[in-house]
Design a protein around this motif. Structure first.
Motif, short mmCIF file in Angstrom:
data_model
loop_
_atom_site.label_atom_id
_atom_site.label_comp_id
_atom_site.label_asym_id
_atom_site.label_seq_id
_atom_site.Cartn_x
_atom_site.Cartn_y
_atom_site.Cartn_z
N GLY A 153 0.43 -8.74 -1.07
CA GLY A 153 1.69 -8.48 -0.38
C GLY A 153 2.88 -8.66 -1.29
O GLY A 153 2.75 -9.04 -2.46
N ASP A 154 4.07 -8.39 -0.72
CA ASP A 154 5.27 -8.40 -1.55
C ASP A 154 6.45 -9.15 -0.96
O ASP A 154 7.34 -9.59 -1.68
CB ASP A 154 5.73 -6.97 -1.84
CG ASP A 154 6.33 -6.30 -0.62
OD1 ASP A 154 5.70 -6.33 0.46
OD2 ASP A 154 7.44 -5.75 -0.73
N GLY A 155 6.52 -9.31 0.37
CA GLY A 155 7.72 -9.84 1.01
C GLY A 155 7.52 -11.17 1.69
O GLY A 155 6.40 -11.71 1.76
N MET A 215 -1.41 -0.15 -8.20
CA MET A 215 -2.73 -0.28 -7.59
C MET A 215 -3.83 -0.38 -8.65
O MET A 215 -4.85 -1.04 -8.43
CB MET A 215 -2.98 0.91 -6.66
CG MET A 215 -2.24 0.81 -5.35
SD MET A 215 -2.84 -0.56 -4.32
CE MET A 215 -1.29 -1.18 -3.67
N GLU A 216 -3.62 0.24 -9.78
CA GLU A 216 -4.60 0.12 -10.86
C GLU A 216 -4.67 -1.31 -11.35
O GLU A 216 -5.76 -1.84 -11.61
CB GLU A 216 -4.24 1.06 -12.00
CG GLU A 216 -5.19 0.99 -13.20
CD GLU A 216 -6.65 1.26 -12.83
OE1 GLU A 216 -7.54 0.65 -13.48
OE2 GLU A 216 -6.91 2.05 -11.91
N LEU A 237 0.83 -1.21 0.00
CA LEU A 237 0.00 0.00 0.00
C LEU A 237 0.86 1.26 0.00
O LEU A 237 0.44 2.31 -0.48
CB LEU A 237 -0.92 0.02 1.21
CG LEU A 237 -2.17 -0.86 1.16
CD1 LEU A 237 -2.95 -0.73 2.46
CD2 LEU A 237 -3.04 -0.52 -0.03
N SER A 238 2.04 1.15 0.54
CA SER A 238 2.96 2.29 0.60
C SER A 238 4.30 1.89 0.00
O SER A 238 4.73 0.74 0.16
CB SER A 238 3.17 2.72 2.06
OG SER A 238 4.17 3.72 2.16
N ASP A 239 4.93 2.84 -0.70
CA ASP A 239 6.29 2.56 -1.16
C ASP A 239 7.31 3.10 -0.15
O ASP A 239 8.52 3.10 -0.41
CB ASP A 239 6.56 3.11 -2.56
CG ASP A 239 6.33 4.61 -2.67
OD1 ASP A 239 6.09 5.25 -1.62
OD2 ASP A 239 6.40 5.13 -3.79
N ALA A 270 -3.72 3.88 -4.08
CA ALA A 270 -4.07 3.03 -2.94
C ALA A 270 -5.31 3.54 -2.21
O ALA A 270 -6.21 2.75 -1.87
CB ALA A 270 -2.90 2.93 -1.97
N ALA A 271 -5.38 4.83 -1.98
CA ALA A 271 -6.53 5.38 -1.27
C ALA A 271 -7.82 5.16 -2.06
O ALA A 271 -8.86 4.81 -1.49
CB ALA A 271 -6.33 6.88 -1.01
#
Length: 230
Positions: free
Chosen positions: A179-181, A214-215, A12-14, A77-78
């Protein structure tokens, strides 16, 4: 009703909260190295989080607050969270990051989620970074202890996702995880739909689909009729 659970840092955040905090006390490079090793599943997440928190010992409350103020949601994201909320989807953030940074980023964009499961950095007087008030004039300045506390240090995101699903009354097969990690692997492996957000190489095999924005995530959720669940 569907549950959509997002990781925060890297998804959601970079922003990477521990790196932003580390910038304030000159240990950002050390933070980034530990984070990268953890996200690639080279060291255990709990070990990595404790190592990073220890590097922050003595960071003042003011500096910690300023670092959390820098945490931002990534583009789109928002809007995605708002659309999920409007569709009646239960939204959640499951993060090994810190409650204060998540709350700050959401408040800035004027959005909210139904559930946040996160960790906290305690202050010297026993209060956490998530609840501590401004230091009163004349009071001794407070600082981080170098410890970390919360449900997602040793706890895993699959258990958190299962608890959310039980609360909402849906099966794990009806949930979505993004998720990513490496610490996202447990929830990605049990969710009905696992979306990797530009995932690390060790994580990608567990993902049903991979997106880089996010798109793209929204398009996947739309195709899977998640946005029509109301």
């Amino acid at each position: 009703m569907t549950v959509v659970a997002f990781d925060f840092d890297g998804t959601l955040s970079d922003s990477e909260m521990t790196v932003l905090l580390g910038d304030r006390c000159g240990v950002a490079d050390d933070m980034a190295e530990i984070t990268e090793r953890a996200m690639n599943d080279e060291i255990g997440y709990a070990e990595s989080l404790r190592e990073r928190a220890a590097l922050l010992e003595g960071l003042s409350e003011d500096d910690a607050r300023d670092a959390f103020d820098e945490v931002e949601l990534r583009e789109g994201a928002a809007d995605l969270i708002a659309e999920l909320n409007d569709a009646g989807v239960t939204t959640a953030i499951l993060t090994g990051g810190f409650e204060r940074g998540v709350a700050t980023a959401l408040e800035r964009e004027g959005v909210s989620v139904d559930h946040i499961v996160s960790n906290r950095l305690p202050m010297e007087d026993g209060e956490s970074e998530a609840t501590a008030s401004d230091t009163a004039s004349g009071d001794q300045p407070r600082a981080l202890t170098g410890d970390v506390e919360g449900p997602l240090i040793e706890g895993t995101k699959d258990d958190a996702l299962e608890d959310l699903a039980d609360d909402v009354g849906v099966s794990l097969a009806e949930t979505v995880a993004v998720g990513d990690g490496a610490n996202d692997l447990p929830m990605l492996e049990v969710a009905g739909l696992s979306i990797g957000f530009d995932p690390k190489p060790a994580v990608e095999p567990a993902c049903d689909v991979v997106v880089t924005s996010m798109e793209e995530a929204r398009e996947v959720l739309d195709e899977e009729a998640v946005l029509e669940s109301a």
